[in-house]
Design a protein around this motif. Structure first.
Motif, mmCIF file in Angstrom:
data_model
loop_
_atom_site.group_PDB
_atom_site.id
_atom_site.type_symbol
_atom_site.label_atom_id
_atom_site.label_comp_id
_atom_site.label_asym_id
_atom_site.label_seq_id
_atom_site.Cartn_x
_atom_site.Cartn_y
_atom_site.Cartn_z
ATOM 1 N N TRP A 4 0.830 -1.206 0.000
ATOM 2 C CA TRP A 4 0.000 0.000 0.000
ATOM 3 C C TRP A 4 0.859 1.249 0.000
ATOM 4 O O TRP A 4 2.050 1.206 0.323
ATOM 5 C CB TRP A 4 -0.886 0.030 1.265
ATOM 6 N N PHE A 39 -10.836 0.199 1.893
ATOM 7 C CA PHE A 39 -9.533 -0.476 1.911
ATOM 8 C C PHE A 39 -9.118 -0.787 3.342
ATOM 9 O O PHE A 39 -8.692 -1.900 3.647
ATOM 10 C CB PHE A 39 -8.467 0.391 1.240
ATOM 11 N N VAL A 44 -6.741 -4.035 4.068
ATOM 12 C CA VAL A 44 -5.423 -3.869 4.697
ATOM 13 C C VAL A 44 -5.300 -4.893 5.821
ATOM 14 O O VAL A 44 -6.138 -4.923 6.730
ATOM 15 C CB VAL A 44 -5.240 -2.443 5.242
ATOM 16 N N VAL A 50 3.707 -0.907 3.720
ATOM 17 C CA VAL A 50 3.133 0.393 3.357
ATOM 18 C C VAL A 50 4.246 1.393 3.041
ATOM 19 O O VAL A 50 5.179 1.538 3.827
ATOM 20 C CB VAL A 50 2.303 0.948 4.544
ATOM 21 N N ILE A 137 -5.406 6.213 0.659
ATOM 22 C CA ILE A 137 -4.974 4.829 0.877
ATOM 23 C C ILE A 137 -4.999 4.163 -0.490
ATOM 24 O O ILE A 137 -6.070 3.990 -1.070
ATOM 25 C CB ILE A 137 -5.945 4.082 1.820
ATOM 26 N N GLN A 138 -3.830 3.832 -1.019
ATOM 27 C CA GLN A 138 -3.771 3.321 -2.385
ATOM 28 C C GLN A 138 -3.068 1.975 -2.432
ATOM 29 O O GLN A 138 -2.029 1.800 -1.805
ATOM 30 C CB GLN A 138 -2.975 4.285 -3.276
ATOM 31 N N PRO A 139 -3.625 1.029 -3.188
ATOM 32 C CA PRO A 139 -2.912 -0.232 -3.378
ATOM 33 C C PRO A 139 -1.702 -0.033 -4.294
ATOM 34 O O PRO A 139 -1.725 0.800 -5.184
ATOM 35 C CB PRO A 139 -3.952 -1.145 -4.044
#
Length: 155
Positions: A4, A39, A44, A50, A137-139
Motif C-alpha cells: 500500500w 480499503f 489492509v 506500506v 490509501i492506495q494499493p
DNA sequence: GCCAACGTTGGC
DNA sequence: GCCAACGTTGGC
C-alpha cells in the motif's frame, strides 16, 4: 501479503514523528473518504507493507516503509466530540470509519520525490503519479513495490 | 436521482 | 497562494 501507499501531510504526522512515537507505532486515524475507508476496513491486513507518503510537503514523495501491525478496526476518534475527526453520524454500533495501526520499518535517508516516481519506468500506472488523484490509501502492485525499493536502495 | 454549489486535497 | 480535480451536500 499486499502493498500500500498511505498519504499523510507532515504537519499531521510525518515519518520523523512516527520514528519518535512509542514503539514507532501509530494509529492511522482520520481517513474520511469512503473508498479509502473500504480499503482500511476490508483489505489492509496485519503484516502488509506500506509506503509512507508525505503529501503537501517539500518535496512531496515517499519517505519510508511501514508495516501494518493491526488490521482495520473502528476509528474511535469519530466518536470523540473533541477530536477534529469527530463524525456525529458515527456510533459504537455503526462506527462508519476505520483505522489501522502501522509501525515504522525504515525511514529513507531522503524522500523519493513524486517527480522521481513520475519519471521512473514501470510506475506510470501508480495512482499517486496521476494528476488529481486524492485517494489517501492506495494499493501498490508487487512490481511497483520492487521498483521503488530499488530506488530507495540507491539513495 | 440530477446536478450546481461548495469544500477539500494536493501539486506546483 | 493559486487553482484543477475530485468528493459531498442539498435543493428540486
Amino acid at each position: 501479503m499486499k502493498h500500500w501507499l498511505f498519504k499523510s501531510e507532515p504537519g499531521s504526522i510525518s515519518i520523523s514523528d512516527l520514528a519518535a512515537s512509542p514503539k514507532k507505532t501509530t494509529h492511522w486515524e482520520g481517513v474520511r473518504n469512503l473508498q479509502a475507508r473500504n480499503f482500511l476496513r476490508d483489505d489492509v491486513a496485519r503484516g502488509d507493507l506500506v509506503f509512507f507518503y508525505h503529501s503537501n510537503a517539500k518535496p512531496s514523495g515517499i519517505a519510508g516503509i511501514c508495516k501494518v501491525t493491526r488490521a482495520g478496526y473502528p476509528d474511535h476518534f469519530a466518536l470523540d466530540p473533541e477530536s477534529k475527526y469527530f463524525d456525529p453520524r458515527a456510533s459504537k454500533d455503526n462506527p462508519i470509519w476505520y483505522m489501522v495501526d502501522v509501525k515504522l520499518g525504515q525511514k529513507f535517508s531522503e524522500i523519493i520525490p513524486l517527480s522521481r516516481l513520475k519519471e521512473t519506468p514501470g510506475l506510470e500506472g501508480m495512482m499517486v503519479c496521476r494528476r488529481g488523484s486524492r485517494l489517501s490509501i492506495q494499493p501498490v502492485t508487487a512490481g511497483e513495490w520492487k521498483i521503488i525499493v530499488k530506488l530507495a536502495a540507491r539513495l
